[in-house]
Each structure stands twice: as C-alpha cells, then as structure tokens.
Write a protein that holds these residues in place. Structure first.
Motif, PDB file in Angstrom:
ATOM      1  N   THR A 150       0.934  -1.497   0.239  1.00 53.23           N
ATOM      2  CA  THR A 150       0.258   0.570   0.456  1.00 53.23           C
ATOM      3  C   THR A 150       0.764   1.460   0.003  1.00 53.23           C
ATOM      4  N   CYS A 151      -0.058   2.081   0.084  1.00 53.82           N
ATOM      5  CA  CYS A 151       0.504   3.788  -0.122  1.00 53.82           C
ATOM      6  C   CYS A 151       1.112   4.096   0.713  1.00 53.82           C
ATOM      7  N   ASP A 152       0.663   3.746   2.030  1.00 52.85           N
ATOM      8  CA  ASP A 152       0.727   3.617   3.817  1.00 52.85           C
ATOM      9  C   ASP A 152       2.002   3.238   3.957  1.00 52.85           C
ATOM     10  N   ASN A 175      -6.393  -0.348  -0.535  1.00 52.58           N
ATOM     11  CA  ASN A 175      -5.571   0.700  -1.184  1.00 52.58           C
ATOM     12  C   ASN A 175      -6.392  -0.622  -2.763  1.00 52.58           C
TER      13      ASN A 175
END
Length: 471
Positions: free
Chosen positions: A346-348, A385
């Motif tokens: 994910t982009c986290d 996501n």
C-alpha cells in the motif's frame, strides 16, 4: 454438505508432496502472482491429537474469532470440538455446518441485544457475563440462558492481555453477580476466565482454577447447580512451541479442585489449533537498493523489498496481535547478507512488515515465505488500496484424508485427489472452473535479467543505468 465452490476443496497429496513442494510448484507455475496461503489440514488434526493427549479432561471449544475459515471450522467440527462464538455472525456460520447449538458457548461478555435475541432463537443458551447490565439484558431478552460468570485472572506475560476489557474481580464483583443472578432467577451454570492470548505464565491457570472452585462453592450455597468450568484460551500454537507446561499446571489444578466427573471442563483454544497450519507465500514486486555510504557510493548499504501483502492484509497481526514474523526466501541465496527491510504494497508508510533483517540479495519476482500465519491474520485482513486478500489453498496428506473423509460435516465432495500443480490451478479461479481467468504471464522481473540480455518470457521493457549519488 455439498461444496459449492471448488476453492473450498481439500487437495489430497501423496507421500511425494508437502506444504513446501506445493508452494514451490504454485510459485514457479507462472499462474500465480498474488500472495497466497497453503493450509495444512493435517497440522490441525495433529494439534487436536496433542490436546487430547495432554489435556484429557478439557474439551476444546475453538475460538472462531482466531480464524473463521470454513475449512478450519469443518475439520474441527468433524473432530468433535465445540466452538466459542462472539457474535451472531459467528454463531450462524458454525450452525451452518451442522454443529449442534449445545456445542457453542456465546463467550462475549458484552453482547448487543440483537445478538442475544439471535442466540435465543437458534438455541444457543450458554453465555458468559461479567457485569450487572448484562444480567439484566439476559433477564429481559434470554431468560432461559445458562449463565457463566467470567472472572479476571491475568497472566503476567501474554501476547494479548484481555483483563483490561473483560472479567470481573473474583473476590468482590463475582459474588455480587452471583447474588444478582439469584434475585433475577437466572441460571448460573459455571465460571469462566481467560488469562490472556498467547500465555507465557503457566502458573496463572492454577490461580484462576482455584478462584473458580471458591465461586463454585458460593454458587452452590446460593442454590445454583453449577457444572461447567471454562478455562479460556491462551495456548501458544506456533511451530516449536508447546502447551506441555501449561497442561501440567491445569491437570494438577483440576485434580486438586475439580476431581469429579460431575464437572465439565472446557477451554477456548484458538491460535493453538491454527497458527502453524497456515503458511503464507509473498512475492517481491518492487525493490529499492539504498546507497548511502559516502566512502563507497556505488555499494548497496541496504535493500528495501516491497511484497504483495502487508499490514492492512495478513500482516495486521503485527499491529493487532503483536506478532513477530520471520521471512524465509523460497530460493536459497548466496553471497553476503545485506541489511534489508520488507514493506507491504500500500501507499501507507506504516505498511512495514519487517524493519531490519539480514538477507541475501533477491530479485523482483522472488518469493518470501512466512510460517505460523494462521492466527488473527485472515479474519482481520482488508483489501485496502485495492490489494486483494490472499487466497488459501488447502492440502492434506493421504493418511489424514483417510481419517477425515467419513467424518461429518466433511464428505467426499470436500476432497480432490491428486498432486500439484494441475489440480491446485482450480483454486486460482474464484468459481473453481475457469483457470484462464486467473492466468498471469510469468513475472520475469529478475534484476539480473534487466542487466543482461532481454528474456523472451518477460512482457516488460526496461532501461537500466547506474546512477551516481546526487550531491
């Protein structure tokens, strides 16, 4: 019970195959690019045998919240276990496979009213309580409930402490709840406790069982006829762990305080049954090599590997279950070990699976295996996501299959005979019929291939250049 979806079938392996050969064949087949699990049903069966040998007086009531896989529930039901359910959804799922309501304990001390109504409607009567408002709720909604008072007795060392949320004081609050139950004409049938998930303090079970004996005697003095002691969960289940020391303490305490067949002893094991049964395979889809040594600017100081599952998926166990996961490359590496970190897709920035580990240099498309991933992983996973929750391939060896195949709710429809990878390709299809819908081109992403001549198998085109550090 008819298996409507071939994803749920159990693949029977011969003596030449095991979990790791299955993982290897799926990973190398070119048909699977997403993360996936392999569930070894035999591991669950062996855990059940260990339980019965070490704790012969204690009936296991599996904690459904730990892993509510339909296959897990069906296998455990075929072995005769009961079930610890925490909601009407879990109750309905267990009842749907043919489990009798008497084999269910509604072991959530704080229940929504609608869930109590559902339990009453389907005949699930045994339920735990640790506060006065819950008793009044039961009196109004489920007056025929069989009440189990849950006390607090915390382990000094536990993976997940529970006493901060559940359990009444055994010396002061529990006697008052017994007296209130008497006033409300509710039927108290026993005492329960939960020392904490993943207990590392065996003597705590002795203390808790001693408290249960005291409250048993008080409940008899108040006119109740108790017959049940629920010693809760807390039993480790990872490969290499043992419940032998805990079992020794429990058996000794039972012999001292409840040495009679008139008392039923149950427990709520969760991770014990499933932790080591699930192995997760993840693939490296991206890689970042960090060069921050000013004295040697072209040397890689650490690698960052990005895999196709993370803390919003299976590795939520790192955040919620305090798990320490151990990465094992599927292929043997060579050369020096490089400081590395492993990240989810994910982009986290929170999505970090392993912060610091020494690994041989790996390429894009290489697989990393994580064992002991059966407890508190899949039930909490989300498709955040847009990344999918890993699929589960279920396998069993021939000897375990012969043991299970005629034990309801399992039937012949649950099993498919034959080795991998051909029959497991069915598992890649959501409906179990169209293999091609899930066929992906081979990843062909090895960094060694990028540097060398382009390979025929890769659908991607790369330009590769060495870049000096930017000052």
């Amino acid at each position: 019970m008819k298996v409507a979806n071939l994803d749920e079938r159990i693949h029977v392996l011969d003596n030449s195959s095991n979990v790791m050969t299955v993982i290897n064949e799926i990973a190398e087949s070119g048909l699977q690019e997403e993360a996936f699990y392999v569930l070894d049903v035999g591991d669950i069966v062996k855990k059940h045998q260990i339980w019965k040998e070490l704790l012969p007086r204690v009936e296991p009531f599996y904690a459904v919240k730990c892993n509510d896989s339909l296959t897990v529930l069906e296998v455990l039901a075929s072995l005769g276990t009961g079930f610890d359910c925490a909601s009407k959804g879990e109750i309905s799922k267990v009842l749907s496979i043919g489990v009798d309501p008497s084999r269910i304990i509604f072991a959530n001390p704080a229940k929504p009213a609608s869930h109590i109504r559902h339990a009453a409607a389907v005949g699930v009567d045994i339920t735990t309580v640790d506060n006065e408002s819950e008793l009044h709720k039961l009196k109004k909604i489920h007056p025929n409930a069989k009440v189990v008072i849950r006390i607090r007795c915390d382990a000094e060392v536990a993976q997940c402490p529970l006493g901060m949320k559940f359990g009444c004081d055994p010396n002061y609050e529990a006697p008052n709840l017994l007296r209130l139950s008497r006033m409300l004409d509710l039927d108290v049938v026993g005492i329960s406790f939960h020392v904490g998930s993943g207990c590392q303090d065996p003597p705590v079970f002795y203390r808790a069982i001693r408290h249960a004996r005291t409250l048993f005697d008080l409940s008899k003095d108040l006119g109740f006829k108790p017959y049940l002691v629920d010693i809760g969960g807390g039993y480790p289940g990872d490969t290499g762990t043992s419940i032998a020391k805990i079992a020794e303490v429990i058996n000794s305490a039972i012999d001292e305080f409840f040495n009679t067949d008139d008392v039923q002893i149950i427990a709520e094991p969760g991770r014990f049954f499933v932790a080591s049964a699930f192995t997760l395979a993840t693939a490296i889809h991206s890689k970042r090599s960090v060069r921050n040594d000013k004295m040697s600017p072209n040397s890689v100081t650490n690698n960052m590997y990005y895999i196709n599952d993370g803390v919003y998926g299976s590795f939520n166990c790192i955040l919620y279950d305090h798990q320490h996961v151990v990465p094992t490359p599927l292929k043997n590496g060579c050369g020096k070990l490089i400081p590395s970190s492993i990240w989810g897709p994910t982009c986290d920035g929170l999505d970090q699976v392993v912060e610091n580990v020494l690994l041989h240099d790996m390429d894009l498309g290489d697989w990393i295996i994580f064992k002991n991933m059966g407890a508190y992983t899949l039930p909490v996973a989300s498709p955040f996501n847009g990344f999918p929750i890993p699929k589960v391939h279920v396998v069993v060896d021939e000897n375990i299959w012969l043991l299970l195949k005629d034990l309801l709710p399992l039937t012949d429809d649950h099993f498919v005979i034959g080795n991998t990878p051909a029959n497991l390709q069915l598992g890649l299809d959501i409906g179990g019929t169209k293999v091609d819908d899930w066929t992906n081109p081979p990843m062909g992403l090895s960094t060694s291939g990028i540097i060398g001549e382009p390979t025929q198998s890769s659908p991607f085109i790369y330009e590769y250049a060495e870049v000096e550090p930017i000052n």
